[in-house]
Enzyme design. Structure first.
Site, PDB file in Angstrom:
ATOM      1  N   HIS A   1      -8.254  -5.019   0.113  1.00 60.67           N
ATOM      2  CA  HIS A   1      -6.856  -4.053   0.297  1.00 60.67           C
ATOM      3  C   HIS A   1      -6.136  -4.681   1.338  1.00 60.67           C
ATOM      4  O   HIS A   1      -5.150  -4.920   1.251  1.00 60.67           O
ATOM      5  CB  HIS A   1      -7.433  -2.732   0.401  1.00 60.67           C
TER       6      HIS A   1
ATOM      7  N   ASP B   1     -10.643  -4.797  -4.176  1.00 60.21           N
ATOM      8  CA  ASP B   1     -10.188  -3.796  -3.481  1.00 60.21           C
ATOM      9  C   ASP B   1     -11.030  -2.386  -3.845  1.00 60.21           C
ATOM     10  O   ASP B   1     -10.786  -1.909  -4.973  1.00 60.21           O
ATOM     11  CB  ASP B   1      -8.441  -3.398  -3.922  1.00 60.21           C
TER      12      ASP B   1
ATOM     13  N   SER C   1       0.867  -1.115  -0.062  1.00 49.44           N
ATOM     14  CA  SER C   1      -0.027  -0.058  -0.058  1.00 49.44           C
ATOM     15  C   SER C   1       0.998   1.170   0.030  1.00 49.44           C
ATOM     16  O   SER C   1       1.758   1.478  -0.833  1.00 49.44           O
ATOM     17  CB  SER C   1      -1.207  -0.020   1.163  1.00 49.44           C
TER      18      SER C   1
END
Length: 423
Positions: A398, A367, A302
């Protein structure tokens, strides 16, 4: 993400932008970085004689004047000087320093607290002031953002001073995860080394890190070290279970670190500081562990894809790059429009084109935080000779790719990629 839709929040961002001297780092920091509070671990400090040093809270170091009121004018001035985000001269050239940039552990001599009436009165006044600030922040986003920024700056300055003292005292650490929140950790037959790496040349910050090190009989000249840059609202404590599994099953060392302003790290959470963080930690890994850059695999999850892409684009000899739920750039997560490009951060889509090592991208197709299309765009931007088969996870979002039974396939695919680096 709602920050850009709400007029009061936009006003707050504009106010921050102007107040910071039109520094996009301050605005990006307010939008992007959310360290867990409290952290999901502690570094228990131990002196040279093996004695545990009494824990000192950052708030206990706040100066109090003769009237029993928080004396933060000097602290604020120092913090403002410290937060010179536009000065990135130290990021222009990236050379691996000599082994002088070694680990320095910190902590200072045990302090004695005198709980007399004056100290109790001072603490009560400080708590009342903090409560007033919280109430004001709940009513006004400008107050909320500026208070958060000021608190982070002051914490960074205090911790830099403390860590500098502590480094000179040769303090070591014991890693204490929050098992109430995390549960028991998987078994690992190697050793877990808590450390602080630093100081950063620009900011003076020390960075907290955990090294999951294989036993000597499982190591070879080609043993890899995964340098793991974690996601946003997490820290090295929350990542402990996953790092144990990676090190154990991939037969590699893993070093995971906290960004500036996260957990036990000093500094302020800002884009440029994440670059300084990973650069310094990478130097430590090469000088103290792998001895060659080709044995380092960068892993960015991320927001961690930002510093990982930054470093990989500048180090032609790095062994490999893994991007887990990455984004093309920070502002593109909010909107595909380039109207706010002047405030954009972590331009991964541009940097990935310069990466010269094998790249493995993982992204959940469900996601909803960072669209799966970000992963696809990055995959297409990778040089053809560096592109490997991605893993588009069909039923994951995610943050849940490694949850439940999915951890088995995750380990298998990651292991396959790491093994391929020696082919």
């Amino acid at each position: 993400m709602c920050c850009t839709c709400c007029p009061p929040a936009i006003s707050a961002l504009f106010y921050l932008w102007v107040r910071s001297g039109f520094s996009k780092g301050s605005v990006a920091g307010a939008l992007t970085f959310f360290p867990p509070d409290p952290p999901l671990y502690k570094f228990q400090r131990v002196d040279n004689n093996g004695n545990v040093i009494e824990e000192v809270d950052d708030e206990d170091n706040i100066k109090i004047n003769s009237d029993g009121v928080e004396n933060d004018e000097e602290e604020q001035k120092e913090a403002d000087d410290y937060d010179d985000d536009d000065d990135d001269s130290d990021l222009g050239v990236f050379e691996i320093d000599t082994p002088s940039s070694h680990q320095k552990n910190s902590n200072r001599n045990n302090t004695v607290k005198n709980h007399d009436e004056k100290e109790i009165r001072q603490r009560q006044q400080r708590e009342a002031q903090q409560q007033q600030q919280l109430e004001a922040a709940s009513q006004d986003p400008i107050v909320a953002m500026t208070e958060r920024t000021n608190k982070l700056r002051q914490r960074a300055k205090r911790r830099a001073r403390m860590d500098s003292e502590d480094a000179n005292n040769g303090v070591t650490y014991r890693f204490i995860p929050d098992l109430v929140m995390l549960g028991s950790l998987p078994s690992f037959n190697g050793t877990i080394h808590p450390m602080k790496i630093g100081p950063q040349k620009k900011t003076g910050a020390y960075i907290a890190a955990l090294l999951y090190k294989l036993p000597p009989n499982e190591c070879s000249a080609t043993t890899k070290t995964i340098l793991y840059s974690h996601g946003n609202a997490t820290d090295v404590g929350a990542m402990a279970g996953l790092q144990c599994l990676i090190a154990k099953n991939l037969k590699c060392h893993v070093l995971v670190y906290d960004y500036s302003g996260y957990g036990e790290s000093g500094g302020i959470p800002m884009e440029k500081n994440t670059y300084r963080d990973i650069k310094m930690v990478y130097e430590w890994v090469v000088n103290n562990l792998t001895k060659h850059e080709s044995n380092v695999v960068l892993y960015g999850q991320s927001v961690g894809s930002g510093p990982s892409c930054y470093l990989a684009s500048r180090r032609e000899n790095v062994g490999g790059l893994v991007l887990h739920s990455p984004f093309t750039s920070g502002m593109r997560v909010l909107t595909p429009s380039r109207a706010l490009a002047c405030l954009d951060i972590f331009p991964n889509i541009d940097r990935i084109k310069k990466v010269q090592c094998p790249v493995f991208i993982i992204h959940g197709k469900q996601d909803t935080e960072v669209s799966f299309q970000h992963g696809v765009a990055l995959q297409m931007a990778v040089r053809e000779d560096c592109r490997t088969d991605p893993w588009w996870v069909p039923d994951k979002g995610h943050n849940d790719i490694v949850d439940g039974p999915g951890i088995v396939e995750y380990i298998q695919r990651l292991n396959r990629f790491v093994r391929s680096l020696d082919d």
